[in-house]
Design a protein around this motif. Structure first.
Motif, mmCIF file in Angstrom:
data_model
loop_
_atom_site.group_PDB
_atom_site.id
_atom_site.type_symbol
_atom_site.label_atom_id
_atom_site.label_comp_id
_atom_site.label_asym_id
_atom_site.label_seq_id
_atom_site.Cartn_x
_atom_site.Cartn_y
_atom_site.Cartn_z
ATOM 1 N N UNK A 190 0.833 -1.207 0.000
ATOM 2 C CA UNK A 190 0.000 0.000 0.000
ATOM 3 C C UNK A 190 0.864 1.253 0.000
ATOM 4 N N UNK A 191 1.921 1.255 0.795
ATOM 5 C CA UNK A 191 2.830 2.404 0.825
ATOM 6 C C UNK A 191 3.575 2.553 -0.500
ATOM 7 N N UNK A 192 3.916 1.429 -1.124
ATOM 8 C CA UNK A 192 4.595 1.494 -2.427
ATOM 9 C C UNK A 192 3.699 2.133 -3.475
ATOM 10 N N UNK A 193 2.424 1.816 -3.445
ATOM 11 C CA UNK A 193 1.488 2.412 -4.413
ATOM 12 C C UNK A 193 1.338 3.909 -4.178
ATOM 13 N N UNK A 196 5.355 5.475 -4.648
ATOM 14 C CA UNK A 196 5.939 5.200 -5.960
ATOM 15 C C UNK A 196 4.806 5.068 -6.982
ATOM 16 N N UNK A 197 4.418 3.865 -7.363
ATOM 17 C CA UNK A 197 3.261 3.719 -8.250
ATOM 18 C C UNK A 197 2.789 2.276 -8.275
ATOM 19 N N UNK A 198 1.681 2.034 -8.981
ATOM 20 C CA UNK A 198 1.084 0.699 -9.030
ATOM 21 C C UNK A 198 1.997 -0.301 -9.724
ATOM 22 N N UNK A 199 2.712 0.141 -10.746
ATOM 23 C CA UNK A 199 3.562 -0.796 -11.494
ATOM 24 C C UNK A 199 4.667 -1.349 -10.604
ATOM 25 N N UNK A 200 5.311 -0.482 -9.842
ATOM 26 C CA UNK A 200 6.345 -0.933 -8.915
ATOM 27 C C UNK A 200 5.750 -1.874 -7.872
ATOM 28 N N UNK A 205 4.921 -7.226 -5.459
ATOM 29 C CA UNK A 205 4.003 -8.254 -4.981
ATOM 30 C C UNK A 205 4.282 -9.590 -5.660
ATOM 31 N N UNK A 206 4.454 -9.563 -6.968
ATOM 32 C CA UNK A 206 4.752 -10.790 -7.715
ATOM 33 C C UNK A 206 6.072 -11.391 -7.256
#
Length: 339
Positions: A190-193, A196-200, A205-206
């Motif tokens: 959630x903090x990464x989104x 940074x952004x959804x792609x990162x 996550x993957x």
């Protein structure tokens, strides 16, 4: 890793001084998950996971670092009230430096699937590790090099099962509550989104789902921080933003300043470039950008093998890969973008 080193992880507390070779038992002050995990096939860990899966009201005492992933995997295959897990000294501390296993354990705690503490082993069986539940109890037994799991079912010996369950519960209650200093997967992503952004975040996550529990620790040649800098470069993120997300003002995975060496190493290895962006007075900002075709085009789960392959190349004195001919053939980065 030798048989003796492997088996130390289920034996009594190891001894060692700070600054010495990390103790594979996972009980020295400052153990590293990457020094114990991942390993090859581990029959004992596989046996523990199979024995615990589907059980309820489990109380695990004297759990070493080696067996914690197996206990966690078994909990994921079970339901009901949270399991009580009393780890050996040093194990919970090690999770603060283990991105994969630490975030998985924190996630299970946040979901109230497990409750984790630090305590002493239960003197039941040669290994000191006991896994108790109302229907049966298991103990790690056998000589070093040939550990196994001894099971006592309630139908065979109800008195012993009751006694061991009570002792394990008391030992857990007496154990010290120690926070896992690593964010849960949910909070991390959630903090990464947000920062940074959804792609990162999707890449991360993957990747976390595909990695072994002990992959990319703080003692390996390629650390978890190296991996995160490489992921950020795949999406042209500002180094400042990555540091803000990773540091104390974000998810607090590691001190912000520790990322600098990882950035420089990836630049030297010709995997990324660090583009200086003048912003007036003060320190300039840097934009991270992947320049290696393989890193740029790889699926997220393939990124570790790309890094490992590049880090395995021989280097010149300046730390750059010894491949002069291939450098001359590199295409401009804008011709190699995926979008």
């Amino acid at each position: 890793m030798s048989d003796d080193e492997v088996e130390n992880d289920t034996a009594a507390d190891g001894e060692g001084d700070r600054g010495s070779v990390p103790d594979p038992s996972g009980v020295e002050a400052g153990p590293e998950v990457a020094d114990v995990l991942p390993r090859g096939d581990d029959p004992l860990a596989e046996t523990v996971e199979a024995a615990l899966a589907g059980r309820a009201a489990v109380v695990a005492v004297g759990v070493p670092l080696r067996l914690l992933p197996a206990v966690l995997a078994a909990r994921e295959r079970s339901s009901g009230a949270p399991w009580w897990i009393a780890c050996r000294p040093g194990v919970v501390d090690a999770l603060s430096r283990a991105l994969v296993l630490g975030t998985a354990v924190a996630e299970a705690i946040e979901r109230d699937e497990i409750r984790i503490r630090t305590g002493e082993s239960l003197d039941h069986g040669s290994g000191g590790t006991v896994l108790a539940s109302p229907n049966s109890v298991d103990a790690v037994v056998g000589p070093r090099g040939d550990r196994s799991l001894a099971t006592t079912a309630v139908d065979d010996d109800p008195e012993t099962v009751d006694e061991v369950c009570e002792a394990a519960g008391s030992r857990f209650e007496a154990a010290a509550a120690e926070p896992v200093e690593m964010p849960s997967r949910t909070r991390l992503l959630a903090a990464a989104r947000e920062v940074l952004d959804d792609r990162f975040a999707d890449d991360l996550a993957t990747l976390l789902e595909s990695l072994e529990p002990g992959a990319f620790g703080r003692t390996t040649d390629i650390t978890d921080r190296t991996l995160l800098v490489a992921l950020a470069a795949r999406h042209d993120h500002l180094f400042r933003d990555l540091r803000r997300w990773i540091g104390v003002d974000g998810v607090d995975i590691a001190p912000e300043q520790e990322l600098t060496d990882d950035r420089r190493t990836l630049v030297d290895r010709e995997l990324i470039e660090s583009i200086k962006i003048p912003m007036g007075p003060g320190r300039p900002m840097y934009r991270l950008r992947a320049v290696d075709d393989a890193l740029l085009r790889a699926r997220p789960e393939e990124v570790p093998s790309i890094l490992e392959g590049q880090f395995a190349l021989p280097t010149d004195e300046d730390g750059r890969p010894r491949r002069e001919a291939s450098r001359k053939e590199r295409r401009p980065v804008w011709e190699r973008r995926r979008w």
